[in-house]
Design a protein around this motif. Sequence first.
Motif, PDB file in Angstrom:
ATOM      1  N   HIS A 100       0.811  -1.217   0.000  1.00  0.00           N
ATOM      2  CA  HIS A 100       0.000   0.000   0.000  1.00  0.00           C
ATOM      3  C   HIS A 100       0.848   1.272   0.000  1.00  0.00           C
ATOM      4  O   HIS A 100       0.300   2.375  -0.004  1.00  0.00           O
ATOM      5  CB  HIS A 100      -0.931   0.023   1.218  1.00  0.00           C
ATOM      6  CG  HIS A 100      -1.867  -1.139   1.277  1.00  0.00           C
ATOM      7  ND1 HIS A 100      -2.950  -1.271   0.449  1.00  0.00           N
ATOM      8  CD2 HIS A 100      -1.853  -2.257   2.057  1.00  0.00           C
ATOM      9  CE1 HIS A 100      -3.587  -2.400   0.710  1.00  0.00           C
ATOM     10  NE2 HIS A 100      -2.937  -3.019   1.675  1.00  0.00           N
ATOM     11  N   PRO A 121      -4.815   1.304   3.111  1.00  0.00           N
ATOM     12  CA  PRO A 121      -4.155   1.508   4.411  1.00  0.00           C
ATOM     13  C   PRO A 121      -2.892   2.344   4.281  1.00  0.00           C
ATOM     14  O   PRO A 121      -2.284   2.432   3.212  1.00  0.00           O
ATOM     15  CB  PRO A 121      -3.847   0.077   4.868  1.00  0.00           C
ATOM     16  CG  PRO A 121      -4.839  -0.779   4.155  1.00  0.00           C
ATOM     17  CD  PRO A 121      -5.049  -0.130   2.818  1.00  0.00           C
ATOM     18  N   SER A 176      -0.042   1.726   5.676  1.00  0.00           N
ATOM     19  CA  SER A 176       1.174   0.926   5.721  1.00  0.00           C
ATOM     20  C   SER A 176       0.942  -0.383   4.974  1.00  0.00           C
ATOM     21  O   SER A 176      -0.197  -0.792   4.721  1.00  0.00           O
ATOM     22  CB  SER A 176       1.591   0.630   7.167  1.00  0.00           C
ATOM     23  OG  SER A 176       0.653  -0.240   7.789  1.00  0.00           O
ATOM     24  N   ASP A 177       2.046  -1.037   4.616  1.00  0.00           N
ATOM     25  CA  ASP A 177       1.949  -2.352   3.998  1.00  0.00           C
ATOM     26  C   ASP A 177       1.559  -3.382   5.052  1.00  0.00           C
ATOM     27  O   ASP A 177       1.871  -3.242   6.239  1.00  0.00           O
ATOM     28  CB  ASP A 177       3.289  -2.744   3.375  1.00  0.00           C
ATOM     29  CG  ASP A 177       3.713  -1.795   2.271  1.00  0.00           C
ATOM     30  OD1 ASP A 177       2.823  -1.214   1.620  1.00  0.00           O
ATOM     31  OD2 ASP A 177       4.928  -1.640   2.066  1.00  0.00           O
ATOM     32  N   GLN A 178       0.916  -4.437   4.579  1.00  0.00           N
ATOM     33  CA  GLN A 178       0.528  -5.532   5.455  1.00  0.00           C
ATOM     34  C   GLN A 178       1.130  -6.836   4.946  1.00  0.00           C
ATOM     35  O   GLN A 178       1.388  -6.985   3.755  1.00  0.00           O
ATOM     36  CB  GLN A 178      -0.997  -5.668   5.504  1.00  0.00           C
ATOM     37  CG  GLN A 178      -1.720  -4.438   6.015  1.00  0.00           C
ATOM     38  CD  GLN A 178      -3.231  -4.593   5.922  1.00  0.00           C
ATOM     39  OE1 GLN A 178      -3.734  -5.403   5.145  1.00  0.00           O
ATOM     40  NE2 GLN A 178      -3.956  -3.821   6.710  1.00  0.00           N
ATOM     41  N   ARG A 199      -0.199 -10.505   4.825  1.00  0.00           N
ATOM     42  CA  ARG A 199      -1.412 -11.308   5.014  1.00  0.00           C
ATOM     43  C   ARG A 199      -1.029 -12.786   5.106  1.00  0.00           C
ATOM     44  O   ARG A 199      -0.191 -13.282   4.352  1.00  0.00           O
ATOM     45  CB  ARG A 199      -2.364 -11.085   3.855  1.00  0.00           C
ATOM     46  CG  ARG A 199      -2.796  -9.634   3.707  1.00  0.00           C
ATOM     47  CD  ARG A 199      -3.804  -9.229   4.744  1.00  0.00           C
ATOM     48  NE  ARG A 199      -5.145  -9.632   4.353  1.00  0.00           N
ATOM     49  CZ  ARG A 199      -6.186  -9.673   5.187  1.00  0.00           C
ATOM     50  NH1 ARG A 199      -6.030  -9.369   6.462  1.00  0.00           N
ATOM     51  NH2 ARG A 199      -7.376 -10.017   4.738  1.00  0.00           N
ATOM     52  N   THR A 220      -4.254 -10.834   9.097  1.00  0.00           N
ATOM     53  CA  THR A 220      -3.116  -9.925   8.966  1.00  0.00           C
ATOM     54  C   THR A 220      -2.059 -10.355   9.969  1.00  0.00           C
ATOM     55  O   THR A 220      -2.282 -10.330  11.174  1.00  0.00           O
ATOM     56  CB  THR A 220      -3.541  -8.475   9.216  1.00  0.00           C
ATOM     57  OG1 THR A 220      -4.497  -8.089   8.215  1.00  0.00           O
ATOM     58  CG2 THR A 220      -2.339  -7.538   9.131  1.00  0.00           C
ATOM     59  N   GLU A 273       1.759  -5.560  10.170  1.00  0.00           N
ATOM     60  CA  GLU A 273       1.458  -4.301   9.500  1.00  0.00           C
ATOM     61  C   GLU A 273       2.421  -3.244   9.995  1.00  0.00           C
ATOM     62  O   GLU A 273       3.342  -3.535  10.766  1.00  0.00           O
ATOM     63  CB  GLU A 273      -0.002  -3.898   9.707  1.00  0.00           C
ATOM     64  CG  GLU A 273      -0.470  -3.903  11.126  1.00  0.00           C
ATOM     65  CD  GLU A 273      -1.984  -3.769  11.225  1.00  0.00           C
ATOM     66  OE1 GLU A 273      -2.615  -3.397  10.231  1.00  0.00           O
ATOM     67  OE2 GLU A 273      -2.514  -4.042  12.303  1.00  0.00           O
TER      68      GLU A 273
END
Length: 368
Positions: A63, A74, A76-78, A80, A96, A99
């Motif tokens: 993201h 979002p 920030s990056d997540q 998954r 998740t 994050e």
Amino acid sequence: MISIASRLCLAALILPTLLRAEVQLTVHDARLEVSLMAESPTIRNPIGVAVDLEDRIYVVDSHTSLRPSNYDGPESDQIRMIIDRDHDGQADRVATAAEGLQQAISLAVSPQGLLYVVCANKVIALLDHNGDGVFDTKQPIVTLETDYQHPHYRLTGLTFDEAGNLLISRGNMGGQAYTVRGTDGSIVSGYGDGGSILRCTPGGTQLEEVATGFWNVVGMDHDSQGRLLAADNDPESRGPNRLLHIVQGGDYGYKTLYGKGGHHPLLSWEGELPGTLPMVSTTREAPSALLACHGTSLPEGFESSFLVACWGESMIERHDVEPDGVSVSAHSSVLISGPETFRPVAMASDSKGTIYITDWASGRYSNH
């Protein structure tokens, strides 16, 4: 996300926001099948993928990389986590796992089962203290110091060697000065050179350079004999892209000191200058992942093959590698092809040999 399998082996695809039913993939081997495993909104912008020792699938949901001003995802990056308990190619649980990351790109699992993530300026070990697959601590082990800003040409990819050491790829960074620093103060620094592959311990100590002379390596993997191969993107105004056999101290011919285009007489793309090494084979545009097939359940004939995800040309290539003197050579063919909305980025396999492929679905670099 998709997975590939033979009717002997299933592969799954992790896909983003487009209507995936409209994407028709052609599999150029009648023994293989491709199936959809997860799509938006479960995962929006999938890139890096790795599978841990318990067959939990981890995917970078990006993201922040070249994020447009009007992007509504979002902040920030997540990472998954996908669990397929019965190995039927369908996600039974999605959660998740981490994050708060910025410019996350690639993932790898160590022989001890720890998950590592490459962000543009650091490599982070993710620690799960209670074993639930969700990460409680982010521990930086390698950091990059530079004024260069483009996230796709800094720290990019990672894998582990047979001794358990971490191998990290670094893009050419436009020739600007840089220092890569390990946890024990060991450093690799320079400017005006090409990209490089670095090695350190899993804790980030004893950082050193393995090889240099690349434009932008992301995908790396070892064959069944322990040889390290890497897929290198080409300079901006020339081809081809390269599949390379990486050896300690190797120089593969590219330096930003001589310009971005790749045509300077002191640049070597095919081992034509003394002291530089040639390619194993050519790849199509924007190779972004490399996967050795000997650890998968792909059918007979794939034992010495590598798969290359060519983001720029919407296909997965197969490279059949064979010994050639002290090195190897290969011939290539197309294994999976699709329309412009098929943009494969990363690949990983689980203990059953199923291969998971992430699909960015767009020809744009920015989050979408």
